[in-house]
Design an enzyme around this catalytic site. Structure first.
Site, PDB file in Angstrom:
ATOM      1  N   CYS A   1     -85.244  12.552 -41.702  1.00 56.78           N
ATOM      2  CA  CYS A   1     -86.701  12.690 -41.821  1.00 56.78           C
ATOM      3  C   CYS A   1     -87.337  13.151 -40.520  1.00 56.78           C
ATOM      4  O   CYS A   1     -88.550  13.441 -40.499  1.00 56.78           O
ATOM      5  CB  CYS A   1     -87.347  11.346 -42.174  1.00 56.78           C
ATOM      6  SG  CYS A   1     -86.648  10.500 -43.586  1.00 56.78           S
TER       7      CYS A   1
ATOM      8  N   HIS B  17     -92.207   7.114 -44.591  1.00 56.32           N
ATOM      9  CA  HIS B  17     -91.617   7.780 -45.762  1.00 56.32           C
ATOM     10  C   HIS B  17     -91.055   6.713 -46.688  1.00 56.32           C
ATOM     11  O   HIS B  17     -90.228   5.903 -46.280  1.00 56.32           O
ATOM     12  CB  HIS B  17     -90.504   8.716 -45.308  1.00 56.32           C
ATOM     13  CG  HIS B  17     -89.687   9.284 -46.437  1.00 56.32           C
ATOM     14  ND1 HIS B  17     -90.258   9.807 -47.578  1.00 56.32           N
ATOM     15  CD2 HIS B  17     -88.344   9.400 -46.609  1.00 56.32           C
ATOM     16  CE1 HIS B  17     -89.301  10.226 -48.395  1.00 56.32           C
ATOM     17  NE2 HIS B  17     -88.133   9.976 -47.836  1.00 56.32           N
TER      18      HIS B  17
ATOM     19  N   HIS C 135     -89.518   5.708 -50.795  1.00 54.15           N
ATOM     20  CA  HIS C 135     -88.971   6.141 -52.073  1.00 54.15           C
ATOM     21  C   HIS C 135     -89.631   5.378 -53.225  1.00 54.15           C
ATOM     22  O   HIS C 135     -89.023   5.191 -54.273  1.00 54.15           O
ATOM     23  CB  HIS C 135     -87.452   5.912 -52.098  1.00 54.15           C
ATOM     24  CG  HIS C 135     -86.657   6.912 -51.305  1.00 54.15           C
ATOM     25  ND1 HIS C 135     -85.297   7.030 -51.433  1.00 54.15           N
ATOM     26  CD2 HIS C 135     -87.035   7.837 -50.402  1.00 54.15           C
ATOM     27  CE1 HIS C 135     -84.861   7.973 -50.611  1.00 54.15           C
ATOM     28  NE2 HIS C 135     -85.889   8.475 -49.975  1.00 54.15           N
TER      29      HIS C 135
ATOM     30  N   GLU D 240    -111.762   2.172 -57.007  1.00 53.89           N
ATOM     31  CA  GLU D 240    -112.285   1.659 -55.743  1.00 53.89           C
ATOM     32  C   GLU D 240    -111.301   1.835 -54.592  1.00 53.89           C
ATOM     33  O   GLU D 240    -111.680   2.161 -53.473  1.00 53.89           O
ATOM     34  CB  GLU D 240    -112.641   0.172 -55.898  1.00 53.89           C
ATOM     35  CG  GLU D 240    -113.131  -0.497 -54.634  1.00 53.89           C
ATOM     36  CD  GLU D 240    -114.500   0.008 -54.155  1.00 53.89           C
ATOM     37  OE1 GLU D 240    -115.185   0.695 -54.925  1.00 53.89           O
ATOM     38  OE2 GLU D 240    -114.854  -0.299 -53.006  1.00 53.89           O
TER      39      GLU D 240
ATOM     40  N   HIS E 165     -88.687  12.130 -55.579  1.00 52.27           N
ATOM     41  CA  HIS E 165     -88.144  11.658 -54.304  1.00 52.27           C
ATOM     42  C   HIS E 165     -88.982  10.534 -53.697  1.00 52.27           C
ATOM     43  O   HIS E 165     -88.476   9.444 -53.440  1.00 52.27           O
ATOM     44  CB  HIS E 165     -88.063  12.884 -53.378  1.00 52.27           C
ATOM     45  CG  HIS E 165     -87.514  12.613 -52.013  1.00 52.27           C
ATOM     46  ND1 HIS E 165     -86.871  13.559 -51.263  1.00 52.27           N
ATOM     47  CD2 HIS E 165     -87.535  11.501 -51.232  1.00 52.27           C
ATOM     48  CE1 HIS E 165     -86.491  13.044 -50.098  1.00 52.27           C
ATOM     49  NE2 HIS E 165     -86.894  11.794 -50.072  1.00 52.27           N
TER      50      HIS E 165
END
Lengths: 228, 228, 228, 228
Positions: free
Chosen positions: B92, B110, B112, B139, B191
């Site tokens: 990443c 990140h 999943h 909201e 992903h």
């Protein structure tokens, strides 16, 4: 080995090292309990270290286990080196043994995950009794080692039929291992899953990745989204 | 910088301050594990502090990380100031870097998350491959900074297509950042999601608000309730 | 009161008694976080003790709050006796105040529970914008004080429409309190719920009972089971 | 026994042994709270040790109970040996007593599990008011003792109708025990379940196995999968 020694050999499970198998099994099972994998004494876990197999006992609350509750079996003789008094060996033992002997696994995990059970029921209804669970193009598939010669886009997990007694699953589990030589997991219809790995880290993370995928697959069915 | 120094520089990750990035990443990932965001070594987190980028390694159990597992990269040279031996840098990394360099982010997360994955699948089926995720008048949308010139009633999150290798997402992630200059998140089809913020607090709470909205959106679809 | 004193008065929130309001709000919010009620800085909690109102601040991670983060307001003058520097007062304050002043509440809780939000959306679709949430003959209804002259078999919770700014909800919340003089809760469409009680114990357990009922109601809809 | 002694007898609940019933009930209820079984003061637990029945009080937050909150009743005289001041005895007491006296139980658990409630509603709609909950061929059924003369493939749990007051359930609970002499559990329509076992271990793990099965059964209905 004299029967009396079965109940001693406490040194095999006493260690201050958190990575000792007897400690790891307890820690893993506490985690598995919160994930709903070993509810009501269900499921089990076993670790191989050199020639010793450490195995959680049958019929205990998995989140409350202590290292002294562990059975220890010799890999070659398949005799117990340690048998905790008042506890019964796990009926999963021959299935764990298959993962160690036929696949060189370092750890094998058996869960009663509801997502795994629901996945087996959905496969049966839609694709018939002999079908594998199959799903495609989900990133989390990369968390499971891919089959030789494949691109890793598609996950296949074989499913075997449940039996009245857990140990009677051994033959069909071994047959599934033969037929799917690259798989690291076998689903058991209406029952759960066996997952193994080269070591504790891999067995545990592969089991998590598979459970993630089964849960996603069930939610996809509820929403009418196709698996492949 | 000599390669040998990559593996030292432990002072960069040793701190008794719980707000030190190396400590914060471990604490955040333990929380993310219980939320189901980093199951099976998936996902990742990175924090920028001045010119240092702290990055969780690849392929580890995210709930068990220690500060000494962290990679540290120099923001300007993009060279590693610290590389833990036996660990691999996160795939990443170039995506986190895009958030730091193109958006001035202080933290990028990140996940999943299954809710994010399901949202991308539902958008694709109903609105096509190039559509954004869009929802109105919830909201919790106020938990995400609104687009300039908008009233904040509608949330748009761009979706990019998944690639075989994580690092190959970089180009399309950067393109989405260009096309949606106000967004703080990009979904990745099948992903998960990348979410960033000006600092750790904002990245974490924006990630939570988005996940809340994706979960709500999926439940709304199950109940036949429209998103807009 | 001089502005400088707003930021002192730390003695108002320092106590070793776990039942002190400043400590209780922190403990409650940690619990609410795990229940998904205060995700991403959403929601809030306030306790009245004698003439002091203790109020969680705006925009903070609710599971990380410390007693020193609390605002303290005088009930009669509505002036802040304590304002933590760098924190903003909660936009929920006038709504909490309505529960204290109009209903004699000892505690008021605001959540963004997804079950509450989904319940408001389902009511709107099936019964129109002015309808209450209504459900019958669920045992857990007994966890909420019953309306005078009723047998307690039916639960009614009024719903008000959401507004762009939280404080603008005050008027319609007060109107709902007038129209439903026995209710201990008001739902806010697409937003969440306000629940109060005579004391912390009652507000918290009533909020739990209501959330249980909203979750059950949503699951009933998925299964095609009628609410009344 | 003089009434004054009701409020003393603290020695009956003070013990450093974690397996003492007063300690066990607190620990179990903390666990049950995280499982959603005793939300909002609902549900309850009782343990028999020799001639003493230890019973959680009514109307308390079950995850916050202390051993000193426990009522202790003499099994033969049904008089309280200990009554905590300011607490009310549980309305479940006569139902727990039925499990102890008619079934020789060592522990009885009452939950408001939503899965149990939904199962009762689904049975009513599909099979009518007098039907049992029935499901077949799920491995977890083995976690519940099987009926004499049966192969254990099918689980049957009787359902009784709810009443306005909890204690009024006693008669129909006892009737269900008569009619289903092998059952270890009775569902209460729109309310929850009573589960007992020979000891704490069995009551707790049977309750978990049943809840697992009700959850699975509800998910099966959402997916259109048949129970039998």
């Amino acid at each position: 080995m004299a029967p009396s020694s079965d109940q001693s050999n406490d040194h095999l499970v006493h260690s201050s090292d958190p990575h000792h198998p007897a400690n790891l099994i307890c820690e893993l099972c506490r985690k598995f309990y919160t994930l709903g994998w070993v509810t009501g004494t269900g499921g089990g876990t076993s670790i191989r270290q050199h020639d010793h197999l450490f195995i959680a006992p049958s019929g205990v609350q998995k989140e409350l286990m202590e290292p002294t509750d562990m059975f220890v079996m010799d890999f070659h003789s398949r005799e117990y080196l340690r048998r905790p008094p008042n506890l019964k060996p796990s009926a999963c033992t021959p299935l764990f043994y298959a993962a160690f002997s036929k696949r060189g696994a370092g750890c094998c995990i058996h869960t009663h995950s509801q997502w795994a059970v629901l996945a087996t029921l959905l496969v049966e209804r839609e694709f018939g009794a002999n079908a594998c669970f199959e799903i495609e193009r989900i990133e989390q598939i990369k968390g499971i080692p891919k089959r030789r010669g494949e691109d890793g886009k598609r996950l296949r997990v074989p499913i075997i039929e449940n039996t009245a007694r857990e140990e009677d699953l051994t033959e069909s589990l071994e047959a599934a291992m033969e037929k799917y030589p690259d798989t690291y997991a076998v689903l058991v219809r209406r029952h759960g899953i066996y997952v193994w790995g080269d070591n504790v880290h891999r067995a545990k993370t592969q089991c998590e990745s598979l459970d993630y995928i089964f849960q996603l697959a069930v939610e996809m069915k509820k929403l009418g989204l196709p698996w492949t």
